[in-house]
Design a protein around this motif. Structure first.
Motif, PDB file in Angstrom:
ATOM      1  N   VAL A   1      -9.398  -4.691   2.264  1.00 25.64           N
ATOM      2  CA  VAL A   1      -9.030  -4.726   0.843  1.00 25.64           C
ATOM      3  C   VAL A   1     -10.096  -5.484   0.051  1.00 25.64           C
ATOM      4  CG1 VAL A   1      -7.345  -5.649  -0.800  1.00 25.64           C
ATOM      5  CG2 VAL A   1      -6.559  -4.576   1.308  1.00 25.64           C
ATOM      6  N   SER A  40       2.663   1.642  -3.426  1.00 20.21           N
ATOM      7  CA  SER A  40       1.733   1.981  -4.517  1.00 20.21           C
ATOM      8  C   SER A  40       1.217   3.411  -4.409  1.00 20.21           C
ATOM      9  CB  SER A  40       0.545   1.012  -4.519  1.00 20.21           C
ATOM     10  OG  SER A  40       0.975  -0.309  -4.697  1.00 20.21           O
ATOM     11  N   GLN A  43       0.834  -1.207   0.000  1.00 22.03           N
ATOM     12  CA  GLN A  43       0.000   0.000   0.000  1.00 22.03           C
ATOM     13  C   GLN A  43       0.868   1.257   0.000  1.00 22.03           C
ATOM     14  OE1 GLN A  43      -2.259  -1.195   3.458  1.00 22.03           O
ATOM     15  NE2 GLN A  43      -4.119  -1.565   2.254  1.00 22.03           N
ATOM     16  N   ASP A  71      -0.857   6.658  -4.239  1.00 18.42           N
ATOM     17  CA  ASP A  71      -2.186   7.038  -4.736  1.00 18.42           C
ATOM     18  C   ASP A  71      -2.717   6.089  -5.812  1.00 18.42           C
ATOM     19  OD1 ASP A  71      -2.100   9.189  -3.051  1.00 18.42           O
ATOM     20  OD2 ASP A  71      -1.400  10.599  -4.584  1.00 18.42           O
ATOM     21  N   CYS A 107     -15.675  -6.924 -12.896  1.00 11.74           N
ATOM     22  CA  CYS A 107     -15.860  -6.175 -11.650  1.00 11.74           C
ATOM     23  C   CYS A 107     -15.514  -7.063 -10.482  1.00 11.74           C
ATOM     24  CB  CYS A 107     -17.286  -5.685 -11.540  1.00 11.74           C
ATOM     25  SG  CYS A 107     -18.508  -6.989 -11.690  1.00 11.74           S
ATOM     26  N   LYS A 138      -5.330  -4.864  -8.639  1.00  9.22           N
ATOM     27  CA  LYS A 138      -6.329  -5.875  -8.306  1.00  9.22           C
ATOM     28  C   LYS A 138      -5.687  -6.934  -7.415  1.00  9.22           C
ATOM     29  CE  LYS A 138      -9.518  -5.081 -12.024  1.00  9.22           C
ATOM     30  NZ  LYS A 138     -10.501  -5.648 -12.939  1.00  9.22           N
ATOM     31  N   ILE A 170      -2.837   2.839  -5.614  1.00  7.96           N
ATOM     32  CA  ILE A 170      -3.219   1.552  -5.017  1.00  7.96           C
ATOM     33  C   ILE A 170      -4.555   1.043  -5.559  1.00  7.96           C
ATOM     34  CG2 ILE A 170      -4.336   2.625  -3.003  1.00  7.96           C
ATOM     35  CD1 ILE A 170      -2.312  -0.650  -2.936  1.00  7.96           C
ATOM     36  N   ASN A 171      -5.469   1.975  -5.905  1.00  5.09           N
ATOM     37  CA  ASN A 171      -6.797   1.551  -6.389  1.00  5.09           C
ATOM     38  C   ASN A 171      -6.750   0.914  -7.784  1.00  5.09           C
ATOM     39  OD1 ASN A 171      -8.068   2.392  -4.061  1.00  5.09           O
ATOM     40  ND2 ASN A 171      -8.389   4.476  -4.825  1.00  5.09           N
ATOM     41  N   GLN A 172      -5.609   1.072  -8.471  1.00 11.50           N
ATOM     42  CA  GLN A 172      -5.459   0.438  -9.785  1.00 11.50           C
ATOM     43  C   GLN A 172      -5.061  -1.036  -9.670  1.00 11.50           C
ATOM     44  OE1 GLN A 172      -2.752   2.587 -12.312  1.00 11.50           O
ATOM     45  NE2 GLN A 172      -3.731   4.572 -11.910  1.00 11.50           N
ATOM     46  N   SER A 194     -10.361  -9.099  -5.845  1.00 10.23           N
ATOM     47  CA  SER A 194     -10.855  -9.195  -7.230  1.00 10.23           C
ATOM     48  C   SER A 194     -11.161 -10.619  -7.635  1.00 10.23           C
ATOM     49  CB  SER A 194      -9.829  -8.602  -8.194  1.00 10.23           C
ATOM     50  OG  SER A 194      -9.695  -7.222  -7.955  1.00 10.23           O
TER      51      SER A 194
END
Length: 265
Positions: free
Chosen positions: A238, A213, A210, A215, A265, A221, A217-219, A241
C-alpha cells in the motif's frame, strides 16, 4: 471530507478524543473504529518485579497498555499502599523511559516522571536510552505486549545495556471489527482517508477495507501514526500518503491536511 481512524476511542471520562477534535479543526469528519482487544496477563509477576526496584536500573514503557496493567495492580489496597509508601519514591530515583505523550501522561498518573517522550518511536527511544545508560549496568524492566517489535531490545542488546522484558498483555482482533467496518462503509461510504495506528491494525483491517472499497480503493489515501505502521502498510503493498511527524493528534492532523490537498502527491 471523511476520515476513518482505526484506533480505540479515548476514555469517555477524559473528554473528546483529541484526534477527532484536531482533525475537526481542519474540517475533516473523523470516525473511530476500535481494532484491537487486549487481555492483561502476568499481573502478579509484574507487581513482584515492581516490588524490587533495587534489582533494576529503571523502567521502559512503549505502550499505554503496560501502564494500564500497573494501574490494575494498584487497585488492590495493599499494593496501592506499598506503592504510595515506598515503591514510588524508590522508582523515582531511577529513570522511566517512554514513547509518546499518551504513555507519558499515564506514567505521571502513577506518580513517576517520564523521560524521552519526544522520541516518538522505539528506534529513537533506544538511541536516547543508549545515550544515558552505561553498558552492563542493572537491567531496565520493560513491561510489554506479546507482539512487541524487537527494535528496542535489539539496539540495547547490541550496546550491552540489559533489558528484562515481561509480557503483560496479549493483543487480538476486536470482536466487532468486521461488523463495524461493514457498517461504516454502508452508512458513510468510502472515506477520503484511512489512518492506521499500529502494525496489528494493518494486519487485521487492510484486507477488509480493500474488499469494502472495491474498485474505488485507489481514491483512498492511507496514513500512518508512525514509521513502524507505515512500514507495515508498505510491506502489504500500500502507498502511504502521510506519516505523522510524532504520534500526536496535532502532528497527524497537520500531515493529513497537507496530504488531502487536491494537488498533493
Amino acid at each position: 471530507m471523511k476520515v476513518l481512524l482505526l484506533k480505540d476511542p479515548k476514555d469517555k471520562d477524559s473528554g473528546p478524543d483529541p484526534y477527532i477534535k484536531e482533525l475537526g479543526s481542519y474540517n475533516l469528519e473523523a470516525t473511530l473504529i476500535p481494532v484491537l482487544s487486549f487481555e492483561l496477563t502476568s499481573l502478579d509477576s509484574l507487581f513482584e518485579k515492581l516490588s524490587h526496584p533495587e534489582c533494576y536500573g529503571g523502567l521502559v514503557f512503549t505502550s499505554p497498555r503496560a501502564l494500564e496493567a500497573i494501574k490494575i495492580c494498584l487497585k488492590e489496597k495493599s499494593k496501592k499502599e506499598a506503592w504510595s509508601k515506598s515503591l514510588k519514591q524508590m522508582w523515582n530515583i531511577k529513570p522511566t523511559y517512554v514513547v509518546g505523550k499518551a504513555t507519558a501522561s499515564l506514567v505521571e498518573e502513577i506518580g513517576l516522571v517520564p523521560q524521552g517522550e519526544m522520541a516518538g518511536n522505539a528506534e529513537k527511544l533506544a538511541e536516547y536510552i543508549c545515550s544515558r545508560e552505561k553498558p552492563n549496568s542493572s537491567a531496565l524492566l520493560f513491561p510489554c505486549g506479546a507482539l512487541k517489535r524487537e527494535v528496542l531490545p535489539t539496539v540495547l542488546r547490541e550496546k550491552g545495556i540489559p533489558l528484562e522484558s515481561l509480557t503483560v498483555y496479549q493483543t487480538a482482533q476486536h470482536p466487532d471489527l468486521q461488523e463495524s467496518l461493514s457498517s461504516y462503509f454502508s452508512q458513510q461510504g468510502i472515506p477520503a482517508s484511512v489512518v492506521f495506528f499500529s502494525p496489528s491494525g494493518v494486519k487485521f483491517c487492510l484486507q477488509h477495507i480493500q474488499k469494502l472499497s472495491g474498485d474505488l480503493i485507489n481514491q483512498v489515501k492511507f496514513a500512518a501514526i508512525g514509521p513502524s505502521t507505515a512500514e507495515a502498510l508498505r510491506g502489504a503493498g500500500v502507498a502511504v500518503s502521510c506519516t505523522a511527524g510524532s504520534p500526536t493528534a496535532q502532528d497527524l492532523a497537520a500531515a493529513m491536511h497537507t496530504a488531502l490537498q487536491p494537488h498533493s502527491c
